[in-house]
Design an enzyme around this catalytic site. Structure first.
Site, short mmCIF file in Angstrom:
data_model
loop_
_atom_site.label_atom_id
_atom_site.label_comp_id
_atom_site.label_asym_id
_atom_site.label_seq_id
_atom_site.Cartn_x
_atom_site.Cartn_y
_atom_site.Cartn_z
N GLY A 110 -24.25 3.22 3.44
CA GLY A 110 -23.36 3.89 2.48
C GLY A 110 -23.71 3.56 1.05
N LYS B 248 0.86 -1.19 0.00
CA LYS B 248 0.00 0.00 0.00
C LYS B 248 0.89 1.24 0.00
CE LYS B 248 -4.48 0.86 0.34
NZ LYS B 248 -5.56 0.07 -0.23
N VAL C 225 -19.71 1.55 -4.48
CA VAL C 225 -20.03 0.13 -4.30
C VAL C 225 -21.47 -0.03 -3.80
CG1 VAL C 225 -19.42 -2.00 -3.12
CG2 VAL C 225 -17.61 -0.41 -3.79
N GLY D 233 -22.18 4.81 -1.84
CA GLY D 233 -21.14 5.33 -2.73
C GLY D 233 -21.04 4.45 -3.96
#
Ligand code: NAD
Length: 354
Positions: free
Chosen positions: A180, A80, A184, A182
């Site tokens: 949520g 990452k 996805v 968003g």
């Protein structure tokens, strides 16, 4: 900072400090493991008060990527990049040019893509300076671009498996509460609606919630109430850490299965879910569809390969649930154990050149 001590149990292979005052670059690339292949994981651009916090986030996220990639059966390790967002206005192209050069210097040990705070446009700039990048605009109908629809498909497949496993009925006969809406969460709502599921949704952007409700007939719940909604499946698709000592006692769902990364506040919260009789579908098993698409783009697989690998997510879940039952441990611990064993056993499979 002593990085090995910062992550005692499973230390990273390498941590690279990124600093380029001309480009405004200040951050870190953490390579948790390259045993299964190049360390793959997105580049996060976020506001961190200190470098230490950025580093801790990178270490935690890189380890998570190792586990996610291993259990998705991908020839990739885990890594990452975490960049500190400069204060005020900044030259975005210069920042991602400096970042691309840093990725190139690692010679393919790390492969980057979008994450929170970065875009397809940013990765396009990165690609001018390194080959080791994915999440670029799709070409000729091949995998690429925004991985969210693939992540949503993986979550949907996981829910189908969980509903049959725990409730003995199809997901289309279930009520699902989505936290949520968003990239996805909204795609997931559409897939569930198409399958016939009843939806309860919560989203701070009220216009987005209203649009999804109009499209799918979903009931809109308040942000605070969605976790205790009367439903079969709770799908966290917004924030990490939503399952904790305060929220778990309020859950009424029989299943937790959603896209958000790091849903459990701490390891023990997985045990608390099991003690409450809630079937947990571990986040990094469920939400692997996006990285499967990123991997396909990088290695040149086609969309059929992506779909086939996403269809295999339920097999992995069944394995983790069975392991947990057999060992008498929580599902999250069984998933971690299986991921570590997969990595330890791993031989880096032959990789096609990007
Ligand atoms: P996103 O930023 O597009 O969506 C998050 C949504 O959550 C936003 O609409 C936001 O308004 C909403 N939200 C914020 N606070 C909320 C709250 N308190 N209650 C309800 N909603 C709230 O992110 P995304 O790409 O849809 O990803 C969702 C989650 O899944 C994130 O945790 C992400 O890390 C994880 N994930 C995403 C992908 C992917 O392919 N996008 C892959 C793996 C994991």
């Amino acid at each position: 900072m002593d990085f090995s001590r910062a992550h005692d149990a499973h230390p990273p292979e390498q941590v690279v400090r990124l600093q380029d005052s001309a480009g405004g670059l200040d951050g870190v690339i953490a390579l948790h493991s390259t045993l299964l292949g190049p360390a793959a994981g997105g580049c996060r651009l976020w506001t961190y008060p200190h470098f230490t916090e950025a580093t801790q986030d990178a270490l935690r996220l890189a380890e998570g990527m190792s586990y996610k990639n291993a259990l998705a059966g991908l020839p990739l390790g885990g890594g990452k990049a975490v960049l500190r967002r400069p204060e005020g206005d900044f030259d975005r192209a210069a920042l991602f040019r400096a970042f691309g050069e840093a990725v190139e210097e690692l010679g393919g040990r790390y492969v980057t893509a979008e994450d929170v705070g970065t875009t397809v446009g940013d990765m396009t700039e990165v690609a001018r300076h390194t080959r080791y990048v994915a999440g670029l605009p799709p070409r000729d109908g091949r995998p690429g671009g925004d991985p969210s629809p693939w992540t949503a498909l993986g979550v949907f497949r996981a829910m189908q498996a969980a509903a049959e496993h725990r409730l003995g009925r199809p997901v289309g006969d279930c009520t699902v509460a989505i936290q949520g809406l968003g990239s996805v969460g909204a795609s997931l709502a559409d897939l569930l609606h198409e399958a016939g599921a009843r939806l309860i949704v919560a989203e701070p952007r009220s216009a987005v919630a209203a649009a999804v409700a109009t499209r799918t007939g979903a009931e809109v719940a308040s942000l605070g109430a969605v976790i205790e909604a009367r439903c079969d499946i709770f799908a966290p698709c917004a924030l990490g850490g939503v399952l904790n000592a305060r929220s778990i006692p309020k859950l009424r769902a029989a299943i937790v299965c959603g896209a958000a990364n790091n849903q459990l506040g701490c390891e023990e919260d997985g045990t608390a879910l099991a003690e409450r009789g809630v079937l947990y579908a571990p986040d990094y098993v469920v939400n692997a569809g996006g990285i499967i698409n990123v991997c396909a783009e990088y290695l040149g697989w086609d969309s059929d390969e992506v779909a086939a690998r996403i269809d295999a997510i339920p097999d992995r879940l069944h394995q983790v649930w069975a392991d947990a039952e057999q060992a008498g441990i929580a599902v999250n611990l069984a998933a971690d154990r299986l991921a570590r064993a997969t990595i330890a056993r791993g031989r880096a499979p032959a990789m096609a050149a990007p």
